[in-house]
Write an enzyme that holds these catalytic residues in place. Structure first.
Site, short mmCIF file in Angstrom:
data_model
loop_
_atom_site.label_atom_id
_atom_site.label_comp_id
_atom_site.label_asym_id
_atom_site.label_seq_id
_atom_site.Cartn_x
_atom_site.Cartn_y
_atom_site.Cartn_z
N ASP A 1 -32.72 67.11 9.11
CA ASP A 1 -33.91 66.94 9.93
C ASP A 1 -34.94 66.17 9.10
O ASP A 1 -35.43 66.68 8.09
CB ASP A 1 -34.44 68.32 10.34
CG ASP A 1 -35.62 68.24 11.31
OD1 ASP A 1 -36.26 67.18 11.39
OD2 ASP A 1 -35.90 69.25 11.98
N HIS A 2 -35.26 64.97 9.54
CA HIS A 2 -36.16 64.12 8.75
C HIS A 2 -37.59 64.66 8.70
O HIS A 2 -38.41 64.18 7.91
CB HIS A 2 -36.17 62.70 9.32
CG HIS A 2 -35.95 61.64 8.28
ND1 HIS A 2 -36.62 61.63 7.07
CD2 HIS A 2 -35.15 60.55 8.27
CE1 HIS A 2 -36.22 60.59 6.36
NE2 HIS A 2 -35.34 59.91 7.06
N ARG A 3 -37.89 65.68 9.51
CA ARG A 3 -39.23 66.26 9.46
C ARG A 3 -39.41 67.14 8.22
O ARG A 3 -40.54 67.32 7.75
CB ARG A 3 -39.48 67.11 10.72
CG ARG A 3 -39.53 66.32 12.01
CD ARG A 3 -39.64 67.24 13.20
NE ARG A 3 -38.48 68.12 13.32
CZ ARG A 3 -38.34 69.04 14.27
NH1 ARG A 3 -39.30 69.21 15.18
NH2 ARG A 3 -37.26 69.81 14.32
N CYS B 1 -37.79 66.77 5.19
CA CYS B 1 -37.67 66.07 3.90
C CYS B 1 -37.43 64.59 4.12
O CYS B 1 -37.15 64.14 5.24
CB CYS B 1 -36.51 66.66 3.08
SG CYS B 1 -34.87 66.29 3.73
N PRO C 1 -35.37 64.78 14.87
CA PRO C 1 -35.15 63.40 14.41
C PRO C 1 -34.19 63.43 13.21
O PRO C 1 -34.61 63.42 12.06
CB PRO C 1 -36.56 62.93 14.01
CG PRO C 1 -37.25 64.19 13.60
CD PRO C 1 -36.68 65.31 14.42
#
Length: 470
Positions: free
Chosen positions: A440-442, A444, A267
């Site tokens: 990658d929004h997972r 941070c 994501p």
């Protein structure tokens, strides 16, 4: 009589599953020595010469130049010694050096296998003679089923499963006659998977050693059954006259698979900022005027990235989806995008966080030259933890790059062009660059990503900021 040994395409490492034959280095009837290179192949990573672990006379070659073979497919057969000699010295079966850096280890411990009995048609449960469709390209090859298996220890379990791509029958093809003997399955998980999907294991032909049914065989049969239930969807280009079809394989295929996986799993989000690079260009000019090796602009940007990753270590990480954990990596192995005649490659500067600007510049120059000549090794193309993408060389300003899976972030740098800019309260012409940061929004939130990008922009605008970390 000499014993005919079969040499299969070894596991070339780093997840590579196939290779294309570029050039044969030996002919049928030629005498080869142990560890002599016999074929040059091209993988998605690099061009490599494959040495043969046997010494003797080449009796057959499998695959013409330009043929793509999966890992585990037969490459050639070699007649070596006499059976009595071979049994007297079993350790001479292989040299233990398949490829530099990817040598074979100690012989795998033998495991008891259950051999299926012959069915009504006389076919046994062991796999048929493997090889590309059409058989060997040279005369003298052994008959199907007569190949002797090499003990090439570089072949992993995954490679063994991939042998099905070389023409071994599997559950995805026509159903084999139901055997009345014992089912060649060792793993309880394989049996459970077959029960859950209502598969009769006796109808499958295993691709493992001695016909062992692997999990991949069951999964392949499940996919085939599911595909049979779906109506075929015609390709958009199926009815287009004169449409050209280009095989998606080799480097292009590897890039496509990696980018597709990144899009499916990650994501990602992108933020960007314009920065005044006038002072950075001036600093580089001053460094190069002082004498010594020239410092490239990419090296300065790389040094800025390593400093920023020290401040924001969450971005030098990867996500373990199975364990549901973020793995923060101890060192920075910096990849940088390089365009070559073969396509886009990403060489990796090892331990970039331990190098200064001069060291980074020298290593980037070396890897770039190796990329252009096609001599990069698989180890130099893998293991990156962060990627720097300088697409400004193509004359474009910005981009939203796709993260180089399994990394967590990528910095994109556009062209540096003179533009009007407010400098010290006055309008002036300055050299401006757009920086794009995809993460990658997972691993941070936006605050961390924004802080990283802002620090990079501050270092570009005021290189003296780097003095804090030197």
């Amino acid at each position: 009589m000499p014993e005919v040994k079969e040499f299969r395409l070894p596991d070339l490492g780093e997840g590579l599953t196939e290779a294309e034959i570029v050039r044969w280095l030996v002919e049928v009837g030629e005498v080869v020595e142990i560890d002599q290179p016999v074929v040059e192949v091209e993988t998605a990573k690099a061009m490599v010469e494959v040495p043969c672990p046997y010494g003797g006379v080449v009796t057959a070659r499998f695959g013409a130049e330009g043929t793509e073979l999966p890992v585990g497919a037969p490459l050639l057969t070699v007649a070596v010694g006499a059976p009595s000699e071979a049994s007297a010295a079993p350790e001479a079966e292989g040299s233990g050096n398949v490829l530099v850096g990817y040598g074979t280890g100690a012989p795998a411990a033998r495991r008891r296998r259950v051999r299926p009995e012959a069915g009504p048609s006389g076919a046994s449960g062991s796999p048929a003679g493997a090889g590309p469709a059409g058989g060997p390209t040279d005369p003298g090859g052994p008959e199907a089923g007569g190949h002797r298996r090499s003990r090439l220890r570089g072949l992993s379990a995954v490679a063994a499963e991939d042998v099905a791509g070389a023409g071994v029958a599997s559950g995805a093809g026509p159903q084999a006659p139901v055997s009345t003997g014992p089912v060649p399955v060792v793993s309880p998980l394989v049996r459970k998977l077959a029960r859950e999907h209502g598969l009769d294991l006796r109808t499958l032909t295993g691709t493992g050693r001695d016909g062992l049914i692997l999990r991949a065989d069951v999964e392949r049969a499940v996919r085939a059954a599911a595909a049979a239930d779906r109506a075929p969807v015609p390709s958009p280009a199926a009815g287009v006259a004169g449409a050209e079809r280009i095989p998606l394989r080799g480097l292009r295929g590897a890039v496509a698979e990696k980018l597709s996986r990144s899009r499916r799993e990650v994501p990602d989000a992108t933020c960007w900022v314009d920065a005044d690079a006038t002072e950075l260009l001036a600093a580089r000019k001053a460094m190069n005027a002082a004498g010594g090796a020239k410092i490239s602009l990419l090296a300065l940007l790389a040094r800025i990235c390593t400093a920023a990753l020290t401040r924001y270590p969450d971005l030098n990480s990867t996500v373990d989806t199975e364990a549901r954990e973020i793995v923060r990596l101890p060192g920075v192995h910096l990849g940088f995008a390089a365009q070559t005649e073969r396509g886009l490659v990403v060489p990796v500067v090892r331990d970039a966080h331990l190098r200064n600007a001069a060291g980074l510049s020298a290593e980037i120059a070396r890897l770039t030259e190796a990329a252009r000549t096609g001599t990069l090794t698989p180890a130099e193309l893998t293991g990156g933890t962060f990627t720097l993408n300088n697409y400004g060389v193509f004359g474009v300003d910005g981009s939203t790059p796709i993260i180089n899976h399994p990394e967590a972030a990528m910095l994109g740098v556009g062209r540096i062009a003179p533009k009007p800019w407010v400098h010290e309260g006055e309008l002036a012409v300055r050299h401006v660059v757009q920086l794009s940061f995809t993460f990658d929004h997972r691993v941070c939130d936006g605050g961390t990503a924004g802080g990283f990008l802002r620090y990079v922009a501050d270092c570009v605008e005021q290189p003296a900021v780097l003095l804090r970390s030197l």
